[in-house]
Write an enzyme that holds these catalytic residues in place. Structure first.
Site, PDB file in Angstrom:
ATOM      1  N   GLU A   1      -0.522  -9.293  -0.491  1.00 56.28           N
ATOM      2  CA  GLU A   1      -1.932  -9.581  -0.183  1.00 56.28           C
ATOM      3  C   GLU A   1      -2.803  -9.606  -1.435  1.00 56.28           C
ATOM      4  O   GLU A   1      -3.684 -10.464  -1.561  1.00 56.28           O
ATOM      5  CB  GLU A   1      -2.459  -8.552   0.822  1.00 56.28           C
TER       6      GLU A   1
ATOM      7  N   GLU B   1       4.830  -5.140   7.240  1.00 56.75           N
ATOM      8  CA  GLU B   1       4.080  -4.099   7.952  1.00 56.75           C
ATOM      9  C   GLU B   1       4.565  -3.896   9.383  1.00 56.75           C
ATOM     10  O   GLU B   1       4.509  -2.794   9.924  1.00 56.75           O
ATOM     11  CB  GLU B   1       2.578  -4.432   7.981  1.00 56.75           C
TER      12      GLU B   1
ATOM     13  N   ALA C   1       0.869  -1.172   0.000  1.00 58.31           N
ATOM     14  CA  ALA C   1       0.000   0.000   0.000  1.00 58.31           C
ATOM     15  C   ALA C   1       0.909   1.227   0.000  1.00 58.31           C
ATOM     16  O   ALA C   1       2.087   1.143   0.374  1.00 58.31           O
ATOM     17  CB  ALA C   1      -0.880  -0.015   1.244  1.00 58.31           C
TER      18      ALA C   1
HETATM   19  N1  CO8 Z   1       4.581   3.203  -0.642  1.00 58.79           N
HETATM   20  C1  CO8 Z   1       4.947   4.378  -1.191  1.00 58.79           C
HETATM   21  N2  CO8 Z   1       6.100   4.530  -1.887  1.00 58.79           N
HETATM   22  C2  CO8 Z   1       6.900   3.458  -2.011  1.00 58.79           C
HETATM   23  C3  CO8 Z   1       6.572   2.207  -1.472  1.00 58.79           C
HETATM   24  C4  CO8 Z   1       5.336   2.081  -0.763  1.00 58.79           C
HETATM   25  N3  CO8 Z   1       4.912   0.931  -0.255  1.00 58.79           N
HETATM   26  N4  CO8 Z   1       7.566   1.339  -1.741  1.00 58.79           N
HETATM   27  C5  CO8 Z   1       8.474   2.031  -2.456  1.00 58.79           C
HETATM   28  N5  CO8 Z   1       8.087   3.304  -2.620  1.00 58.79           N
HETATM   29  C6  CO8 Z   1       8.776   4.385  -3.316  1.00 58.79           C
HETATM   30  C7  CO8 Z   1       9.966   4.914  -2.506  1.00 58.79           C
HETATM   31  O1  CO8 Z   1       9.527   5.855  -1.541  1.00 58.79           O
HETATM   32  C8  CO8 Z   1      10.803   5.539  -3.592  1.00 58.79           C
HETATM   33  O2  CO8 Z   1      10.233   6.781  -3.949  1.00 58.79           O
HETATM   34  P1  CO8 Z   1      11.177   8.118  -4.017  1.00 58.79           P
HETATM   35  O3  CO8 Z   1      12.138   7.814  -5.142  1.00 58.79           O
HETATM   36  O4  CO8 Z   1      10.200   9.186  -4.320  1.00 58.79           O
HETATM   37  O5  CO8 Z   1      11.853   8.200  -2.703  1.00 58.79           O
HETATM   38  C9  CO8 Z   1      10.584   4.597  -4.785  1.00 58.79           C
HETATM   39  O6  CO8 Z   1       9.375   3.887  -4.497  1.00 58.79           O
HETATM   40  C10 CO8 Z   1      11.686   3.583  -4.954  1.00 58.79           C
HETATM   41  O7  CO8 Z   1      11.841   2.900  -3.730  1.00 58.79           O
HETATM   42  P2  CO8 Z   1      13.249   2.732  -2.971  1.00 58.79           P
HETATM   43  O8  CO8 Z   1      14.144   3.883  -3.285  1.00 58.79           O
HETATM   44  O9  CO8 Z   1      12.971   2.452  -1.559  1.00 58.79           O
HETATM   45  O10 CO8 Z   1      13.784   1.447  -3.742  1.00 58.79           O
HETATM   46  P3  CO8 Z   1      14.827   0.386  -3.162  1.00 58.79           P
HETATM   47  O11 CO8 Z   1      15.203  -0.476  -4.310  1.00 58.79           O
HETATM   48  O12 CO8 Z   1      15.916   1.100  -2.430  1.00 58.79           O
HETATM   49  O13 CO8 Z   1      14.015  -0.487  -2.092  1.00 58.79           O
HETATM   50  C11 CO8 Z   1      12.091  -1.740  -1.279  1.00 58.79           C
HETATM   51  C12 CO8 Z   1      12.952  -1.319  -2.505  1.00 58.79           C
HETATM   52  C13 CO8 Z   1      12.953  -2.640  -0.392  1.00 58.79           C
HETATM   53  C14 CO8 Z   1      10.908  -2.504  -1.813  1.00 58.79           C
HETATM   54  C15 CO8 Z   1      11.651  -0.491  -0.491  1.00 58.79           C
HETATM   55  O14 CO8 Z   1      11.092   0.450  -1.398  1.00 58.79           O
HETATM   56  C16 CO8 Z   1      10.639  -0.761   0.589  1.00 58.79           C
HETATM   57  O15 CO8 Z   1      10.978  -1.276   1.641  1.00 58.79           O
HETATM   58  N6  CO8 Z   1       9.344  -0.396   0.323  1.00 58.79           N
HETATM   59  C17 CO8 Z   1       8.281  -0.504   1.304  1.00 58.79           C
HETATM   60  C18 CO8 Z   1       7.819  -1.928   1.454  1.00 58.79           C
HETATM   61  C19 CO8 Z   1       6.741  -2.000   2.507  1.00 58.79           C
HETATM   62  O16 CO8 Z   1       6.941  -1.719   3.662  1.00 58.79           O
HETATM   63  N7  CO8 Z   1       5.512  -2.421   2.091  1.00 58.79           N
HETATM   64  C20 CO8 Z   1       4.393  -2.558   2.981  1.00 58.79           C
HETATM   65  C21 CO8 Z   1       3.565  -1.315   2.959  1.00 58.79           C
HETATM   66  S1  CO8 Z   1       2.256  -1.346   4.170  1.00 58.79           S
HETATM   67  C22 CO8 Z   1       1.033  -2.237   3.419  1.00 58.79           C
HETATM   68  O17 CO8 Z   1       1.143  -2.669   2.322  1.00 58.79           O
HETATM   69  C23 CO8 Z   1      -0.231  -2.455   4.225  1.00 58.79           C
HETATM   70  C24 CO8 Z   1      -1.356  -2.979   3.359  1.00 58.79           C
HETATM   71  C25 CO8 Z   1      -2.647  -2.827   4.078  1.00 58.79           C
HETATM   72  C26 CO8 Z   1      -3.839  -2.917   3.092  1.00 58.79           C
HETATM   73  C27 CO8 Z   1      -5.129  -2.699   3.783  1.00 58.79           C
HETATM   74  C28 CO8 Z   1      -6.278  -2.768   2.749  1.00 58.79           C
HETATM   75  C29 CO8 Z   1      -7.634  -2.772   3.428  1.00 58.79           C
END
Ligand code: CO8
Length: 295
Positions: free
Chosen positions: A149, A169, A103
């Site tokens: 998910e 999460e 998300a």
């Molecule tokens: N949300 C928003 N932006 C994101 C997300 C995300 N989940 N993941 C990556 N991005 C963005 C980064 O902020 C970055 O943007 P910017 O260049 O503007 O800073 C761009 O994507 C590239 O990401 P990274 O620079 O971080 O890329 P890396 O290769 O260094 O890292 C990772 C890749 C490891 C995947 C890293 O981006 C990361 O850890 N992302 C977050 C993963 C995460 O925590 N996901 C869980 C989110 S919470 C969730 O999904 C809850 C769901 C609940 C649903 C409920 C429905 C009812």
């Protein structure tokens, strides 16, 4: 967040330079069924154009599932459900790195309890799990949090060798909210699900296949074409009977064995009311290919 990123990255191997979409005809951008899409690409694939394709397309944000994107996915699914030609849907991610990294954390970070609870925040996510037509997730890279998910809401998961599945999460101070604790546990068993949910660490495509989360793993450049091939096979069968089969398998996740077997038997009996059951069996006896009419 920073700590999670470092940990996740440590566990990741080199990523493929090959886009999984190179293997399929160019996808049409933006407009489909008169709908304009900003965050997804929607098209039809397969020799008979009977496969609905949805490609998540926010590559700069690793296809993070913002509210607008999930609203568009819902609209595209409704269009494909209503399209009589489409017999199966494939959901994949654009770019080389991500199916969906979860998300949209930036969108969520400013929300308060009153808003998310009162407004039933992200309620349009569940539509994917309620789709009647089968959906194959073709997971090309990160499937983290909500990304994992939504893959699990699909009926079949195919993965590229570079795919990573995780529920990180916990590192954000929250827990999975779109079925992660429930569907993952049913798919891989309690110990691995608990480990993934409590540590936040991802598993590889190969581990996911071994655990039963994923049915097949392909080289990145073959993933989408293989998913389309499987979707075409599904779409070649009676849509009516495919829907019965999907409903019966899904019932196994909710019912006791006795209830599930009874439900299955009733649907099996019901298939005898269809022209397609008659045609399927007649074609076998007459040694010819069945011509299903979805009736
Ligand atoms: N949300 C928003 N932006 C994101 C997300 C995300 N989940 N993941 C990556 N991005 C963005 C980064 O902020 C970055 O943007 P910017 O260049 O503007 O800073 C761009 O994507 C590239 O990401 P990274 O620079 O971080 O890329 P890396 O290769 O260094 O890292 C990772 C890749 C490891 C995947 C890293 O981006 C990361 O850890 N992302 C977050 C993963 C995460 O925590 N996901 C869980 C989110 S919470 C969730 O999904 C809850 C769901 C609940 C649903 C409920 C429905 C009812």
């Amino acid at each position: 967040m920073a700590a999670l990123r470092v940990t996740v990255q440590k566990l990741l191997q080199a990523r493929s330079a090959v886009s999984p979409l190179l293997a399929v005809p160019a996808l049409s951008r933006a407009c489909h069924h008169g709908h304009h899409f900003e965050y997804i690409n929607v098209s039809k694939a397969g020799e008979k154009q009977n496969v609905g394709m949805i490609e998540l397309n926010r590559p700069k944000a690793l296809n993070a599932l913002c509210d607008g994107l999930m609203g568009e996915v819902k609209t595209a699914l409704e269009d494909f459900e209503a399209d009589k030609e489409v017999g199966c849907i494939v959901l994949t991610g654009s770019g080389q790195k991500a199916f969906a990294a979860g998300a949209d954390i930036k969108e969520m970070s400013i929300r308060k309890f009153q808003e998310v609870f009162g407004g039933n925040f992200l309620s349009n996510w569940s539509h994917l799990a309620d789709t009647t037509k089968p959906v194959i997730a073709a997971v090309n890279g990160y499937a983290l949090g909500g990304g994992c998910e939504i893959a699990m809401m699909c009926d079949i998961i195919y993965a590229s060798e570079k795919a990573r599945f995780g529920q990180p999460e916990i590192a954000l101070g929250t827990i999975p909210g779109a079925g992660g604790t429930q569907r993952l546990t049913r798919a891989v068993g309690k110990s691995l699900a608990m480990e993934m949910v409590l540590t936040g660490l991802p598993i590889t495509a190969q581990e996911a296949q071994q655990a039963g989360l994923v049915s097949k793993v392909f080289p990145p450049d073959q993933l989408v074409s293989e998913a389309i091939k499987a979707a075409e096979k599904i779409a070649s069968h009676s849509k009516l009977v495919v829907a019965m089969a999907k409903e019966a398998v899904n019932a196994s996740q909710e019912m006791t064995l006795r209830e599930g077997v009874h439900f299955e038997k009733r649907l099996f009996h019901a298939s005898f009311a269809t022209n397609d059951r008659k045609e399927g069996m007649a074609a076998f006896v007459e040694k010819r290919k069945a011509e299903f009419t979805d009736s």
